[in-house]
Design an enzyme around this catalytic site. Structure first.
Site, short mmCIF file in Angstrom:
data_model
loop_
_atom_site.label_atom_id
_atom_site.label_comp_id
_atom_site.label_asym_id
_atom_site.label_seq_id
_atom_site.Cartn_x
_atom_site.Cartn_y
_atom_site.Cartn_z
N HIS A 38 -31.05 90.30 17.20
CA HIS A 38 -31.02 91.60 16.53
C HIS A 38 -31.03 92.74 17.55
CE1 HIS A 38 -31.44 89.85 12.55
NE2 HIS A 38 -32.47 89.15 12.97
N GLN A 139 -37.52 78.52 14.49
CA GLN A 139 -37.91 79.48 13.46
C GLN A 139 -37.75 78.87 12.07
OE1 GLN A 139 -36.00 83.39 15.18
NE2 GLN A 139 -37.72 83.87 13.86
N GLU A 141 -37.60 79.98 8.52
CA GLU A 141 -37.41 81.26 7.85
C GLU A 141 -36.58 81.14 6.56
OE1 GLU A 141 -35.57 83.92 10.65
OE2 GLU A 141 -34.53 82.30 11.67
N ASP A 167 -37.50 86.90 6.28
CA ASP A 167 -36.44 86.03 5.77
C ASP A 167 -36.98 84.95 4.83
OD1 ASP A 167 -34.20 87.24 6.94
OD2 ASP A 167 -34.57 86.26 8.84
#
Length: 242
Positions: A38, A139, A141, A167
């Protein structure tokens, strides 16, 4: 905040070497994660940030844009201490990431001579020792990952995991509702499986809130991410002017 039982760090989202150095020199962190997912940080900028982080004797981690073997190879060749793999939803996803981290016969990673291998002078040491110390953090998510959590954590070479709270809650139809019953139940299910398989449990505390950090430690999380560079700047401005 730091103890022998916690692995404490933060996120870097801007390709600014000054910010990187300030946070690396702060003395608060065991690691800093350079966020490729990001941000607009390039691989070249990432490598310079890695140098600064490691020069201050803390771990340099990189969150990938995706679970891509080519990207993993390039990031690891820059000499990082570990990777954070986003959106891991199955045992197959874990195997894909792990295989990309190690040379044959353990994995399928291609051999290169870059910073990680001391530009060719340290290849043997890297192959025999350093590659085995790479921290692979996945992760969790999405609700799919929660449903498959036992088979995911049964895979070898996982150092730890991070829950992606935004998320994960969104995949449950409860975006941002971190205290919702369904979200809390999913978090507990993941944490219990992590304990069962001996995997370090991680949580990213987005707001730089000391009490929330202590709360997550008391809940058993051992890898704790504390906010990110831009939020620290915003909060500092707020203290000066609010």
């Amino acid at each position: 905040m730091k103890t022998k039982q916690t692995y404490l760090g933060s996120w870097l989202t801007r390709p600014d070497l000054g910010i990187t150095e300030i946070m690396a020199k702060s003395g608060y962190f065991d690691w800093l994660t350079i966020d490729l997912e990001h941000s607009v940080i390039s691989l070249s900028q990432m490598e310079d940030m890695v140098r600064i982080i490691q020069a201050n004797n803390i771990d340099a981690l990189v969150r990938l844009t995706e679970n891509d073997p080519i990207l993993i190879k390039r990031v690891l060749d820059a000499g990082v201490n570990g990777i954070i793999v986003p959106m891991v939803n199955s045992a197959t996803d874990v195997k894909k990431a792990v295989n990309a981290c190690f040379y044959p016969p353990k994995g399928v990673r291609g051999v290169g001579l870059a910073r990680a291998q001391n530009y060719g002078l340290g290849f043997k040491e890297y192959k025999e020792r350093k590659q085995n110390k790479i921290k692979i953090i996945i992760q969790i998510e999405h609700v799919k990952a929660v449903d498959n959590i036992e088979e995911i954590f049964a895979e070898k070479n996982i150092y730890g995991y991070f829950v992606g709270p935004y998320d994960l809650s969104a995949s449950l139809g409860k975006a941002g509702e971190f205290e919702d019953k369904k979200v809390l139940e999913s978090l507990e299910r993941v944490k219990a499986a992590g304990i069962k398989y001996g995997i370090m449990s991680g949580y990213h505390v987005i707001e730089p809130d000391k009490d929330l950090i202590k709360r997550k430690k008391s809940e058993g999380y051992t890898i704790i991410g504390i906010s990110l560079d831009m939020l620290f700047l915003h909060r500092g401005l707020g203290k000066a002017f609010d």
